[in-house]
Design a protein around this motif. Structure first.
Motif, PDB file in Angstrom:
ATOM      1  N   ILE A  44       0.785  -1.441   0.068  1.00  0.00           N
ATOM      2  CA  ILE A  44       0.047   0.195  -0.137  1.00  0.00           C
ATOM      3  C   ILE A  44       0.759   1.306  -0.041  1.00  0.00           C
ATOM      4  CG2 ILE A  44      -1.710   1.411   1.532  1.00  0.00           C
ATOM      5  CD1 ILE A  44      -2.736  -1.602   2.432  1.00  0.00           C
ATOM      6  N   SER A  47       2.015   2.341  -3.458  1.00  0.00           N
ATOM      7  CA  SER A  47       0.802   2.562  -4.035  1.00  0.00           C
ATOM      8  C   SER A  47       0.330   3.953  -3.819  1.00  0.00           C
ATOM      9  CB  SER A  47      -0.043   1.478  -3.792  1.00  0.00           C
ATOM     10  OG  SER A  47       0.134   0.370  -4.268  1.00  0.00           O
ATOM     11  N   VAL A  48       0.459   4.347  -2.450  1.00  0.00           N
ATOM     12  CA  VAL A  48       0.028   5.802  -2.072  1.00  0.00           C
ATOM     13  C   VAL A  48       1.144   6.689  -2.719  1.00  0.00           C
ATOM     14  CG1 VAL A  48      -0.181   7.129   0.100  1.00  0.00           C
ATOM     15  CG2 VAL A  48      -1.138   4.900   0.028  1.00  0.00           C
ATOM     16  N   SER A 187       3.170  -4.256  -5.270  1.00  0.00           N
ATOM     17  CA  SER A 187       2.656  -2.808  -5.392  1.00  0.00           C
ATOM     18  C   SER A 187       2.224  -2.099  -6.809  1.00  0.00           C
ATOM     19  CB  SER A 187       3.508  -1.994  -4.647  1.00  0.00           C
ATOM     20  OG  SER A 187       4.620  -1.635  -5.553  1.00  0.00           O
ATOM     21  N   PRO A 190      -1.969  -2.635  -6.814  1.00  0.00           N
ATOM     22  CA  PRO A 190      -2.903  -1.446  -6.442  1.00  0.00           C
ATOM     23  C   PRO A 190      -2.463  -0.012  -6.825  1.00  0.00           C
ATOM     24  CG  PRO A 190      -1.147  -2.182  -4.649  1.00  0.00           C
ATOM     25  CD  PRO A 190      -1.179  -3.144  -5.884  1.00  0.00           C
ATOM     26  N   LEU A 194      -4.876   3.116  -8.188  1.00  0.00           N
ATOM     27  CA  LEU A 194      -4.916   4.184  -7.523  1.00  0.00           C
ATOM     28  C   LEU A 194      -4.383   5.379  -8.421  1.00  0.00           C
ATOM     29  CD1 LEU A 194      -3.350   3.517  -3.999  1.00  0.00           C
ATOM     30  CD2 LEU A 194      -5.603   3.924  -4.518  1.00  0.00           C
ATOM     31  N   LEU A 221      -7.749   9.654  -1.306  1.00  0.00           N
ATOM     32  CA  LEU A 221      -6.549   8.777  -1.421  1.00  0.00           C
ATOM     33  C   LEU A 221      -6.300   7.991  -0.254  1.00  0.00           C
ATOM     34  CD1 LEU A 221      -4.300   7.549  -2.936  1.00  0.00           C
ATOM     35  CD2 LEU A 221      -2.833   9.397  -2.169  1.00  0.00           C
ATOM     36  N   SER A 225      -6.756   3.902   0.584  1.00  0.00           N
ATOM     37  CA  SER A 225      -5.635   3.311   1.009  1.00  0.00           C
ATOM     38  C   SER A 225      -5.934   2.467   2.348  1.00  0.00           C
ATOM     39  CB  SER A 225      -4.442   3.889   0.770  1.00  0.00           C
ATOM     40  OG  SER A 225      -4.315   5.058   1.564  1.00  0.00           O
TER      41      SER A 225
END
Length: 371
Positions: A44, A47-48, A187, A190, A194, A221, A225
């Motif tokens: 995550i 991905s963020v 990753s 995701p 995103l 976002l 997440s």
């Protein structure tokens, strides 16, 4: 030209949540766990970062060209003909994306609830509702989503609480037993979802308070997440390595809770969350497609395109794959991530770089002339 319809920052956050969250929490966990094993929850964080870059790029471009969509301001950045080619590619991407989402809806409902329903009936019933919503305008979609997003939150809360009763924390260990590479590799999936904040390129011109765009987008976002984290971690603690073998892991967790606890047939909640999320996702996709066609070909009323796009979407959703389940899974695993990251992240970054270089050269030329 500034659009007459407007949405608030709160509505923007909720639209982003409903557009991305349902598909992420139902599809992403088994793929990331298959690659990253018990460290899947760490995927995550990269991905963020991708989602943050995506938001920053889209908002920066929107601030430079206020009131315009990415289809409109791309012509000022790369020129008329190149922007037309790019616009046609983006339009193709959204149409294909729309076919895939409707096809996912057919497969999910067929698998979970209506096993013998003809695919065209499932596709047509949802597409007609989405077409009506788009014809009513983006304000109507946003207001409808105000209630649907609240209902989705309400339905998710008891599921998350019940999941906590069945977990085994030991299944999260060992941490990084295979190093960081599997986490980075996992990753990608995701991150591809995103990067769907790319849709800001069409929503930001309708925001009534542009200065709050960054805050509203990042709220969406972090909500998505955070929700993904509190879904993946219990899945690993409940099913462990078995998670990667499940088509819809969240659904399996819900069914497991229903068998072990006092509640049964709780998968109906998962279906409700999926259908509401799909309604908003497909409505926004219809809106983007109609708006893009209108701006590419100088058609004033994008709403006139709703009926043909609805028909095209239904036909495309039932014919996009020959073998529904196998072909869709193969596409989502091996084609969609690279396709999405190129279109939704790389293209806006390229536009921003070209625009920044052009503005720098203009400033240099102006300075030289003044000297």
């Amino acid at each position: 030209m500034t659009p007459a319809e407007k949405i608030s920052p709160t509505q923007l956050s909720l639209l982003l949540f409903s557009f991305i969250a349902p598909t992420v929490i139902l599809i992403i966990p088994n793929v990331t766990i298959e690659i990253s094993k018990q460290d899947a929850w760490m995927t995550i964080f990269p991905s963020v970062l991708i989602g943050s870059i995506n938001i920053w790029v889209m908002i920066l471009l929107s601030n430079r060209y206020p009131g315009q969509t990415i289809i409109q301001y791309s012509s000022q950045i790369v020129g008329k003909w190149l922007s037309k080619l790019m616009g046609l590619y983006i339009l193709y991407y959204w149409i294909n994306f729309n076919f895939i989402i409707l096809n996912q809806h057919i497969q999910f409902v067929n698998t979970v609830l209506l096993h013998r329903s003809p695919p065209i009936v499932l596709s047509l019933s949802l597409a007609l509702l989405c077409g009506i919503a788009v014809y009513m305008g983006i304000e109507s979609i946003a207001r409808c989503n105000d209630y649907l997003a609240l209902v989705m939150f309400v339905l998710l809360i008891p599921l998350l609480i019940l999941m906590l009763a069945e977990y085994e924390p030991e299944r999260l260990r060992p941490v990084l037993s295979n190093g960081i590479f599997p986490v980075l590799q996992g990753s990608i999936f995701p991150a591809a979802y995103l990067s769907q904040f790319f849709i800001l390129g069409w929503l930001l011109p309708y925001l009534n308070q542009p200065k709050k765009a960054l805050k509203a987008s990042f709220f969406g976002l972090f909500t998505i997440s955070g929700l993904l984290a509190i879904i993946i971690i219990p899945m690993i603690m409940i099913f462990g390595p078995l998670t990667e073998k499940l088509t819809f892991p969240l659904l399996s967790v819900i069914q497991f809770i229903g068998i072990q606890g006092s509640f049964e047939r709780m998968e109906a909640l998962a279906v409700a969350i999926w259908v509401m999320g799909s309604f908003i996702k497909i409505s926004l996709t219809f809106f983007v497609i109609c708006l893009s066609i209108g701006q590419l070909f100088n058609i004033k009323g994008y709403k006139d395109l709703v009926i043909p796009i609805t028909i095209l979407s239904v036909l495309g959703s039932i014919s996009v794959f020959v073998n529904y389940s196998t072909d869709l899974n193969h596409y989502l695993r091996y084609t969609y991530p690279s396709h999405a990251l190129f279109t939704q992240l790389a293209l806006p970054l390229i536009l921003l770089m070209i625009d920044s270089i052009k503005k720098s050269l203009e400033e240099v030329c102006t300075l030289v002339l003044l000297l």
